[in-house]
Design a protein around this motif. Structure first.
Motif, PDB file in Angstrom:
ATOM      1  N   ALA A  10       9.563  -4.202   4.603  1.00 46.02           N
ATOM      2  CA  ALA A  10       9.934  -2.788   4.563  1.00 46.02           C
ATOM      3  C   ALA A  10       9.251  -2.128   3.377  1.00 46.02           C
ATOM      4  CB  ALA A  10      11.457  -2.638   4.463  1.00 46.02           C
ATOM      5  N   LYS A  11       9.433  -0.824   3.274  1.00 50.35           N
ATOM      6  CA  LYS A  11       8.853  -0.074   2.175  1.00 50.35           C
ATOM      7  C   LYS A  11       9.694  -0.300   0.917  1.00 50.35           C
ATOM      8  CE  LYS A  11       6.957   4.547   1.369  1.00 50.35           C
ATOM      9  NZ  LYS A  11       6.847   5.924   1.898  1.00 50.35           N
ATOM     10  N   PRO A  12       9.107  -0.803  -0.167  1.00 46.91           N
ATOM     11  CA  PRO A  12       9.905  -1.165  -1.345  1.00 46.91           C
ATOM     12  C   PRO A  12      10.248  -0.015  -2.282  1.00 46.91           C
ATOM     13  CG  PRO A  12       7.621  -1.794  -1.682  1.00 46.91           C
ATOM     14  CD  PRO A  12       7.705  -1.257  -0.286  1.00 46.91           C
ATOM     15  N   PHE A  13       9.521   1.091  -2.219  1.00 46.80           N
ATOM     16  CA  PHE A  13       9.699   2.135  -3.221  1.00 46.80           C
ATOM     17  C   PHE A  13      10.066   3.487  -2.596  1.00 46.80           C
ATOM     18  CE2 PHE A  13       6.708  -0.942  -5.125  1.00 46.80           C
ATOM     19  CZ  PHE A  13       7.509  -1.359  -6.185  1.00 46.80           C
ATOM     20  N   SER A  14      10.950   3.447  -1.634  1.00 46.75           N
ATOM     21  CA  SER A  14      11.421   4.686  -1.024  1.00 46.75           C
ATOM     22  C   SER A  14      12.223   5.495  -2.033  1.00 46.75           C
ATOM     23  CB  SER A  14      12.299   4.367   0.194  1.00 46.75           C
ATOM     24  OG  SER A  14      12.909   5.536   0.685  1.00 46.75           O
ATOM     25  N   LEU A  15      12.130   6.827  -1.946  1.00 50.37           N
ATOM     26  CA  LEU A  15      12.896   7.694  -2.838  1.00 50.37           C
ATOM     27  C   LEU A  15      14.351   7.817  -2.398  1.00 50.37           C
ATOM     28  CD1 LEU A  15      10.375  10.604  -3.541  1.00 50.37           C
ATOM     29  CD2 LEU A  15      10.883   8.603  -4.946  1.00 50.37           C
ATOM     30  N   ASN A  16      14.646   7.402  -1.168  1.00 49.97           N
ATOM     31  CA  ASN A  16      16.018   7.446  -0.689  1.00 49.97           C
ATOM     32  C   ASN A  16      16.865   6.425  -1.449  1.00 49.97           C
ATOM     33  OD1 ASN A  16      18.215   8.079   1.125  1.00 49.97           O
ATOM     34  ND2 ASN A  16      17.820   6.113   2.098  1.00 49.97           N
ATOM     35  N   PRO A  17      17.994   6.844  -2.053  1.00 48.82           N
ATOM     36  CA  PRO A  17      18.820   5.911  -2.838  1.00 48.82           C
ATOM     37  C   PRO A  17      19.587   4.927  -1.962  1.00 48.82           C
ATOM     38  CG  PRO A  17      19.853   8.078  -2.769  1.00 48.82           C
ATOM     39  CD  PRO A  17      18.514   8.227  -2.113  1.00 48.82           C
ATOM     40  N   ASP A  18      18.921   3.873  -1.538  1.00 50.58           N
ATOM     41  CA  ASP A  18      19.501   2.848  -0.666  1.00 50.58           C
ATOM     42  C   ASP A  18      20.207   1.803  -1.527  1.00 50.58           C
ATOM     43  OD1 ASP A  18      20.026   0.740   1.061  1.00 50.58           O
ATOM     44  OD2 ASP A  18      18.139   0.943   2.145  1.00 50.58           O
ATOM     45  N   LYS A 234      10.828   8.157 -10.866  1.00 54.48           N
ATOM     46  CA  LYS A 234       9.410   8.284 -11.201  1.00 54.48           C
ATOM     47  C   LYS A 234       8.677   6.968 -10.963  1.00 54.48           C
ATOM     48  CE  LYS A 234       9.782  12.011 -14.613  1.00 54.48           C
ATOM     49  NZ  LYS A 234       9.473  12.427 -15.997  1.00 54.48           N
ATOM     50  N   ILE A 235       9.346   5.863 -11.239  1.00 51.90           N
ATOM     51  CA  ILE A 235       8.741   4.547 -10.978  1.00 51.90           C
ATOM     52  C   ILE A 235       8.477   4.394  -9.488  1.00 51.90           C
ATOM     53  CG2 ILE A 235       9.099   2.047 -11.081  1.00 51.90           C
ATOM     54  CD1 ILE A 235      10.882   2.560 -13.541  1.00 51.90           C
ATOM     55  N   ASN A 236       9.441   4.789  -8.657  1.00 49.12           N
ATOM     56  CA  ASN A 236       9.271   4.675  -7.209  1.00 49.12           C
ATOM     57  C   ASN A 236       8.087   5.503  -6.726  1.00 49.12           C
ATOM     58  OD1 ASN A 236      11.509   3.048  -7.199  1.00 49.12           O
ATOM     59  ND2 ASN A 236      12.851   4.492  -6.153  1.00 49.12           N
ATOM     60  N   THR A 237       7.990   6.733  -7.227  1.00 48.27           N
ATOM     61  CA  THR A 237       6.887   7.602  -6.812  1.00 48.27           C
ATOM     62  C   THR A 237       5.545   6.998  -7.188  1.00 48.27           C
ATOM     63  OG1 THR A 237       8.248   9.599  -7.026  1.00 48.27           O
ATOM     64  CG2 THR A 237       5.857   9.890  -7.101  1.00 48.27           C
ATOM     65  N   ASP A 240       4.857   3.594  -5.221  1.00 40.62           N
ATOM     66  CA  ASP A 240       4.569   3.820  -3.800  1.00 40.62           C
ATOM     67  C   ASP A 240       3.133   4.272  -3.624  1.00 40.62           C
ATOM     68  OD1 ASP A 240       5.544   4.135  -0.980  1.00 40.62           O
ATOM     69  OD2 ASP A 240       4.979   6.211  -1.360  1.00 40.62           O
ATOM     70  N   ARG A 241       2.685   5.165  -4.492  1.00 41.57           N
ATOM     71  CA  ARG A 241       1.303   5.626  -4.412  1.00 41.57           C
ATOM     72  C   ARG A 241       0.329   4.519  -4.816  1.00 41.57           C
ATOM     73  NH1 ARG A 241       0.868  11.334  -4.289  1.00 41.57           N
ATOM     74  NH2 ARG A 241      -1.377  11.016  -4.466  1.00 41.57           N
ATOM     75  N   LEU A 242       0.745   3.670  -5.720  1.00 37.62           N
ATOM     76  CA  LEU A 242      -0.097   2.550  -6.133  1.00 37.62           C
ATOM     77  C   LEU A 242      -0.307   1.589  -4.969  1.00 37.62           C
ATOM     78  CD1 LEU A 242      -1.575   1.166  -8.515  1.00 37.62           C
ATOM     79  CD2 LEU A 242       0.588   0.001  -9.038  1.00 37.62           C
ATOM     80  N   MET A 243       0.760   1.312  -4.231  1.00 36.34           N
ATOM     81  CA  MET A 243       0.641   0.432  -3.061  1.00 36.34           C
ATOM     82  C   MET A 243      -0.257   1.063  -1.997  1.00 36.34           C
ATOM     83  SD  MET A 243       2.584  -2.267  -3.742  1.00 36.34           S
ATOM     84  CE  MET A 243       3.100  -3.021  -2.215  1.00 36.34           C
ATOM     85  N   LEU A 244      -0.152   2.382  -1.847  1.00 34.91           N
ATOM     86  CA  LEU A 244      -0.996   3.077  -0.878  1.00 34.91           C
ATOM     87  C   LEU A 244      -2.463   2.997  -1.295  1.00 34.91           C
ATOM     88  CD1 LEU A 244      -1.269   4.847   1.633  1.00 34.91           C
ATOM     89  CD2 LEU A 244      -0.829   6.844   0.176  1.00 34.91           C
ATOM     90  N   LEU A 245      -2.725   3.186  -2.582  1.00 36.64           N
ATOM     91  CA  LEU A 245      -4.092   3.050  -3.091  1.00 36.64           C
ATOM     92  C   LEU A 245      -4.632   1.652  -2.809  1.00 36.64           C
ATOM     93  CD1 LEU A 245      -6.541   3.852  -4.947  1.00 36.64           C
ATOM     94  CD2 LEU A 245      -5.191   2.946  -6.845  1.00 36.64           C
ATOM     95  N   GLY A 246      -3.808   0.640  -3.052  1.00 36.15           N
ATOM     96  CA  GLY A 246      -4.243  -0.731  -2.809  1.00 36.15           C
ATOM     97  C   GLY A 246      -4.576  -0.975  -1.354  1.00 36.15           C
ATOM     98  N   TYR A 247      -3.754  -0.411  -0.470  1.00 37.72           N
ATOM     99  CA  TYR A 247      -4.000  -0.563   0.964  1.00 37.72           C
ATOM    100  C   TYR A 247      -5.311   0.096   1.375  1.00 37.72           C
ATOM    101  CZ  TYR A 247      -3.608   0.922   5.868  1.00 37.72           C
ATOM    102  OH  TYR A 247      -3.854   1.205   7.180  1.00 37.72           O
ATOM    103  N   LEU A 248      -5.521   1.335   0.911  1.00 36.65           N
ATOM    104  CA  LEU A 248      -6.727   2.061   1.296  1.00 36.65           C
ATOM    105  C   LEU A 248      -7.981   1.433   0.705  1.00 36.65           C
ATOM    106  CD1 LEU A 248      -5.444   5.723   0.897  1.00 36.65           C
ATOM    107  CD2 LEU A 248      -5.767   4.436   3.024  1.00 36.65           C
ATOM    108  N   SER A 249      -7.858   0.840  -0.494  1.00 35.20           N
ATOM    109  CA  SER A 249      -9.003   0.226  -1.155  1.00 35.20           C
ATOM    110  C   SER A 249      -9.082  -1.276  -0.904  1.00 35.20           C
ATOM    111  CB  SER A 249      -8.925   0.483  -2.676  1.00 35.20           C
ATOM    112  OG  SER A 249      -8.812   1.852  -2.955  1.00 35.20           O
TER     113      SER A 249
END
Length: 335
Positions: A10-18, A234-237, A240-249
């Motif tokens: 699953a997505k580890p850094f969702s902003l939703n407070p789960d 802020k850590i989640n945001t 999450d973008r860091l993981m997206l960068l890793g995926y795209l690169s």
């Protein structure tokens, strides 16, 4: 999107407070202890304050999860500039009571009857007010008045108040001295330190099946903490973008350079007051000479180009995933 690439469930850094992702830092454990202590006393007010994104709402979700099998009927209000007249209606609505068309006296009577019915069922009522800093002193005073409802010398309603630091100032007003005397515990939820920030990131990754891919270096963790200040949202945001960068690169390891690249991208979109010096400020902040202006503009253009290239790469991957790359010209029809 990046979950499959890194073999995550699953997505580890969702902003939703789960609440499944609740991490017990020193501050969060202590705040939970205060809430549970307040519940054990069955009376009075508990006040929890913290900066935006510090995890106050996550505390509430985690508390409600623990109460699922308890004899507590819990309701929550997320305050949006409520005044005194709206407060009682919001409380009634939070407990599922019809309140349209009722005057204040009728509304109070209806609330008291409902709270008494809960006691007769062998249960008790808990009200959690989030974003309490938005309340006027008169609205907070209405909550105190509700705490006067009693049965057999025990209050019918207990309230927890969560808000940003300025709510402490509200509580110091002369109008709220009676409520302040009923506050049995108060705690300020501080940001996480560098070690807790690292443990927080790893905790969320572990919960979704992380096996060390992507790897994250010590320098990367340090910059994550420096930039976010240890604030969970802020850590989640950022992550999450860091993981997206890793995926795209197609990266399987994150060092300081990758984190800085994401910070640069975020700097194009939103201002972070605690961004480190390595993040270049905008033109209005620097007021440099013409040569410096040109250099900054060039850097911004390069950053925007990198963002655009990643967006294009993302779109290509999405199209590929949808099978669009297999379409042939003859299969396209024009109206």
């Amino acid at each position: 999107m990046y979950e499959a690439f890194y073999h995550l469930r699953a997505k580890p850094f969702s902003l939703n407070p789960d609440p499944r992702f609740f991490y017990g830092s020193k501050g969060h454990k202590r705040a939970m202890a205060y809430l549970e202590y307040g519940l054990s006393l069955r009376e009075g007010f508990i006040v929890i304050t913290g900066e935006i994104g510090a995890g106050k709402t996550m505390l509430v979700r985690n508390l409600f999860k623990k109460l699922e099998h308890e004899d507590v009927v819990a309701a929550q209000i997320v305050s949006t500039q409520l005044d005194a007249d709206d407060m009682l209606r919001s409380v009634a609505a939070a407990f599922g009571l019809e309140q349209e068309g009722l005057n204040k006296a009728s509304l109070l009577k209806k609330l008291e009857s409902y709270l008494l019915s809960i006691v007769r069922q062998g249960k008790r009522a808990l009200l959690v007010v989030d974003e309490a800093q938005n309340l006027s002193p008169r609205a907070v005073e209405e909550l105190r008045m509700l705490s006067n409802f009693q049965h057999a010398n025990e209050p019918l309603l207990q309230s927890f108040l969560l808000g940003q630091p300025e709510f402490r100032i509200t509580l110091q007003s002369e109008e709220l001295q009676q409520l302040k005397q009923r506050v049995i515990a108060s705690y300020h939820l501080a940001a996480m330190d560098a070690g807790e920030t690292r443990a927080y990131v790893q905790h969320r990754l572990d919960l979704v099946g992380w096996q060390g891919d992507p790897a994250i270096t010590d320098e990367a963790y340090k910059l994550i903490h420096d930039f976010t200040g240890g604030i969970p949202r802020k850590i989640n945001t950022l992550c999450d973008r860091l993981m997206l960068l890793g995926y795209l690169s197609e990266k399987h390891s994150f060092d300081r350079a990758e984190v800085q690249e994401v910070i640069d991208d975020l700097g194009q979109e939103v201002a972070y007051s605690n961004a480190p010096a390595s993040v270049k400020p905008g033109l209005a902040q620097m007021a440099p000479g013409a040569g410096e202006v040109l250099s900054i503009l060039e850097d911004k253009v390069e950053s925007m180009e990198r963002s655009l290239n990643r967006l294009l790469a993302m779109m290509r991957k999405l199209l590929h995933a949808l099978g669009q790359d297999k379409l042939k010209p003859e299969s396209v029809h024009h109206d």
